[in-house]
Design a protein around this motif. Structure first.
Motif, mmCIF file in Angstrom:
data_model
loop_
_atom_site.group_PDB
_atom_site.id
_atom_site.type_symbol
_atom_site.label_atom_id
_atom_site.label_comp_id
_atom_site.label_asym_id
_atom_site.label_seq_id
_atom_site.Cartn_x
_atom_site.Cartn_y
_atom_site.Cartn_z
ATOM 1 N N VAL A 150 -3.583 -0.136 -0.572
ATOM 2 C CA VAL A 150 -3.909 -0.407 -1.969
ATOM 3 C C VAL A 150 -5.155 0.370 -2.393
ATOM 4 C CG1 VAL A 150 -4.595 -2.191 -3.621
ATOM 5 C CG2 VAL A 150 -2.926 -2.722 -1.846
ATOM 6 N N LEU A 151 -5.050 0.945 -3.573
ATOM 7 C CA LEU A 151 -6.183 1.633 -4.192
ATOM 8 C C LEU A 151 -6.391 0.980 -5.551
ATOM 9 C CD1 LEU A 151 -8.144 4.139 -4.376
ATOM 10 C CD2 LEU A 151 -6.252 5.342 -5.486
ATOM 11 N N ARG A 152 -7.614 0.524 -5.812
ATOM 12 C CA ARG A 152 -7.900 -0.007 -7.136
ATOM 13 C C ARG A 152 -8.719 1.039 -7.887
ATOM 14 N NH1 ARG A 152 -10.516 -5.837 -7.979
ATOM 15 N NH2 ARG A 152 -12.357 -4.833 -7.100
ATOM 16 N N VAL A 153 -8.263 1.360 -9.066
ATOM 17 C CA VAL A 153 -8.989 2.312 -9.903
ATOM 18 C C VAL A 153 -9.491 1.538 -11.110
ATOM 19 C CG1 VAL A 153 -8.872 4.472 -11.188
ATOM 20 C CG2 VAL A 153 -7.493 4.173 -9.134
ATOM 21 N N ASP A 154 -10.796 1.361 -11.175
ATOM 22 C CA ASP A 154 -11.406 0.511 -12.194
ATOM 23 C C ASP A 154 -10.762 -0.883 -12.086
ATOM 24 O OD1 ASP A 154 -12.867 2.778 -12.886
ATOM 25 O OD2 ASP A 154 -11.279 3.485 -14.196
ATOM 26 N N GLU A 155 -10.017 -1.327 -13.076
ATOM 27 C CA GLU A 155 -9.426 -2.672 -12.994
ATOM 28 C C GLU A 155 -7.957 -2.640 -12.595
ATOM 29 O OE1 GLU A 155 -11.317 -5.414 -13.454
ATOM 30 O OE2 GLU A 155 -12.980 -4.003 -13.713
ATOM 31 N N THR A 156 -7.418 -1.469 -12.324
ATOM 32 C CA THR A 156 -5.974 -1.367 -12.087
ATOM 33 C C THR A 156 -5.640 -1.164 -10.608
ATOM 34 O OG1 THR A 156 -5.786 -0.348 -14.262
ATOM 35 C CG2 THR A 156 -3.893 -0.122 -12.805
ATOM 36 N N TYR A 157 -4.681 -1.965 -10.128
ATOM 37 C CA TYR A 157 -4.246 -1.855 -8.745
ATOM 38 C C TYR A 157 -3.106 -0.834 -8.634
ATOM 39 C CZ TYR A 157 -6.738 -6.063 -7.222
ATOM 40 O OH TYR A 157 -7.701 -6.962 -6.891
ATOM 41 N N HIS A 158 -3.171 -0.032 -7.585
ATOM 42 C CA HIS A 158 -2.081 0.907 -7.289
ATOM 43 C C HIS A 158 -1.670 0.650 -5.844
ATOM 44 C CE1 HIS A 158 -2.856 3.314 -10.956
ATOM 45 N NE2 HIS A 158 -4.092 2.918 -10.740
ATOM 46 N N GLY A 159 -0.435 0.147 -5.685
ATOM 47 C CA GLY A 159 0.038 -0.209 -4.345
ATOM 48 C C GLY A 159 0.898 0.874 -3.733
ATOM 49 N N ARG A 160 1.103 0.725 -2.409
ATOM 50 C CA ARG A 160 1.900 1.670 -1.628
ATOM 51 C C ARG A 160 1.512 3.118 -1.957
ATOM 52 N NH1 ARG A 160 5.136 -2.311 0.119
ATOM 53 N NH2 ARG A 160 6.228 -3.589 -1.385
ATOM 54 N N MET A 161 0.235 3.361 -1.892
ATOM 55 C CA MET A 161 -0.270 4.688 -2.265
ATOM 56 C C MET A 161 -0.011 5.707 -1.172
ATOM 57 S SD MET A 161 -1.221 4.727 -5.266
ATOM 58 C CE MET A 161 -2.265 6.136 -5.603
ATOM 59 N N THR A 162 0.254 6.902 -1.606
ATOM 60 C CA THR A 162 0.445 8.029 -0.688
ATOM 61 C C THR A 162 -0.459 9.158 -1.190
ATOM 62 O OG1 THR A 162 2.169 8.982 -2.075
ATOM 63 C CG2 THR A 162 2.885 7.452 -0.346
ATOM 64 N N PRO A 163 -0.753 10.138 -0.341
ATOM 65 C CA PRO A 163 -1.559 11.267 -0.807
ATOM 66 C C PRO A 163 -0.973 11.912 -2.058
ATOM 67 C CG PRO A 163 -1.461 11.288 1.564
ATOM 68 C CD PRO A 163 -0.535 10.190 1.121
ATOM 69 N N ARG A 164 0.365 12.010 -2.118
ATOM 70 C CA ARG A 164 0.978 12.645 -3.285
ATOM 71 C C ARG A 164 0.719 11.821 -4.550
ATOM 72 N NH1 ARG A 164 7.050 15.014 -3.440
ATOM 73 N NH2 ARG A 164 6.206 16.118 -1.673
ATOM 74 N N LYS A 165 0.856 10.501 -4.428
ATOM 75 C CA LYS A 165 0.589 9.641 -5.589
ATOM 76 C C LYS A 165 -0.871 9.730 -6.014
ATOM 77 C CE LYS A 165 3.935 5.889 -4.916
ATOM 78 N NZ LYS A 165 4.004 4.450 -4.582
ATOM 79 N N VAL A 166 -1.746 9.835 -5.005
ATOM 80 C CA VAL A 166 -3.177 9.956 -5.313
ATOM 81 C C VAL A 166 -3.440 11.230 -6.109
ATOM 82 C CG1 VAL A 166 -5.402 10.523 -4.250
ATOM 83 C CG2 VAL A 166 -4.143 8.548 -3.468
ATOM 84 N N ASP A 167 -2.808 12.315 -5.686
ATOM 85 C CA ASP A 167 -3.010 13.589 -6.399
ATOM 86 C C ASP A 167 -2.580 13.471 -7.855
ATOM 87 O OD1 ASP A 167 -3.995 14.670 -4.133
ATOM 88 O OD2 ASP A 167 -2.185 15.779 -3.583
ATOM 89 N N ARG A 168 -1.431 12.819 -8.062
ATOM 90 C CA ARG A 168 -0.942 12.673 -9.438
ATOM 91 C C ARG A 168 -1.907 11.814 -10.257
ATOM 92 N NH1 ARG A 168 4.648 12.279 -7.449
ATOM 93 N NH2 ARG A 168 4.493 10.029 -7.496
ATOM 94 N N LEU A 169 -2.399 10.768 -9.616
ATOM 95 C CA LEU A 169 -3.312 9.854 -10.307
ATOM 96 C C LEU A 169 -4.624 10.556 -10.681
ATOM 97 C CD1 LEU A 169 -3.788 6.910 -11.151
ATOM 98 C CD2 LEU A 169 -4.588 6.452 -8.849
ATOM 99 N N LEU A 170 -5.161 11.317 -9.734
ATOM 100 C CA LEU A 170 -6.421 12.026 -10.018
ATOM 101 C C LEU A 170 -6.221 13.036 -11.151
ATOM 102 C CD1 LEU A 170 -7.847 12.704 -6.424
ATOM 103 C CD2 LEU A 170 -8.499 10.899 -8.013
ATOM 104 N N SER A 171 -5.079 13.735 -11.119
ATOM 105 C CA SER A 171 -4.810 14.711 -12.188
ATOM 106 C C SER A 171 -4.715 14.009 -13.530
ATOM 107 C CB SER A 171 -3.498 15.444 -11.931
ATOM 108 O OG SER A 171 -3.575 16.129 -10.733
ATOM 109 N N ALA A 172 -4.032 12.870 -13.557
ATOM 110 C CA ALA A 172 -3.873 12.138 -14.820
ATOM 111 C C ALA A 172 -5.239 11.682 -15.347
ATOM 112 C CB ALA A 172 -2.958 10.940 -14.621
ATOM 113 N N LEU A 173 -6.088 11.211 -14.456
ATOM 114 C CA LEU A 173 -7.410 10.737 -14.893
ATOM 115 C C LEU A 173 -8.262 11.906 -15.399
ATOM 116 C CD1 LEU A 173 -8.098 8.165 -12.044
ATOM 117 C CD2 LEU A 173 -7.735 7.643 -14.447
#
Ligand code: FES
Length: 179
Positions: A150-173
């Motif tokens: 689990v990765l929490r970004v500010d107040e939002t939880y992101h479950g079953r995270m993978t490096p690929r999902k992290v990359d997409r999330l960082l790009s979106a932010l």
């Protein structure tokens, strides 16, 4: 867990100057919260939350002022602020990324996730990126163990995270920040 956030360069999203003292507005708010509890000490956590919500972190000056307002020692307040990973003692980045490292998440790949985040951001736990956009924090169980890692970004939880999902999330932010 003791945490130290490396102070980033001045961040436009936090009003650092006002955080050096409790203004009248905050003093009134503290009194309001205190009235809800029989023991002043019991109001410490909600008051600290209030301070952090206002300024994004709890400066040593604010810790001292809160201690005085509640009749507690400065070291007691400091001990509470530094014990809980959700409290920041220096200005964090615009987005706080919290990686759960407790057992369930650990067994589901939290270590790899953390390594990927450290590499992508070029920072270690407790540090903030040069651009002031991200602060990386290691935390204990976030209460979503079946969703690990689990990765929490500010107040939002992101479950079953993978490096690929992290990359997409960082790009979106980052895109959101540039918009
Ligand atoms: S162990 Fe990670 S959310 Fe509980």
């Amino acid at each position: 867990m003791q945490k130290t956030l490396r102070a980033a360069r001045p961040l436009p999203h936090w009003d650092k100057l006002k955080a050096k003292r409790l203004d009248r507005k905050m003093q009134r708010r503290i009194e309001d919260i205190k009235r809800r509890y029989e023991e002043p000490r019991a109001s410490l956590l909600p008051i600290l939350w209030e301070c952090q919500n206002r300024w994004g972190y709890i400066s040593p000056e604010v810790q001292k002022a809160v201690a005085e307002a509640l009749g507690l020692s400065a070291s007691t307040v400091q001990g509470v602020v530094t014990f809980y990973t959700m409290f920041h003692t220096s200005p964090p980045g615009k987005h706080v990324l919290e990686v759960c490292s407790t057992l369930s998440c650990h067994l589901s790949g939290a270590g790899e996730l953390a390594a990927h985040l450290r590499k992508r951001l070029g920072i270690e736990f407790g540090e903030t990126t040069e651009d002031g956009l991200f602060t990386l924090v290691e935390v204990q169980c976030l209460g979503a163990c079946d969703q690990g890692p689990v990765l929490r970004v500010d107040e939002t939880y992101h479950g079953r995270m993978t490096p690929r999902k992290v990359d997409r999330l960082l790009s979106a932010l980052r895109e959101e920040d540039n918009a």
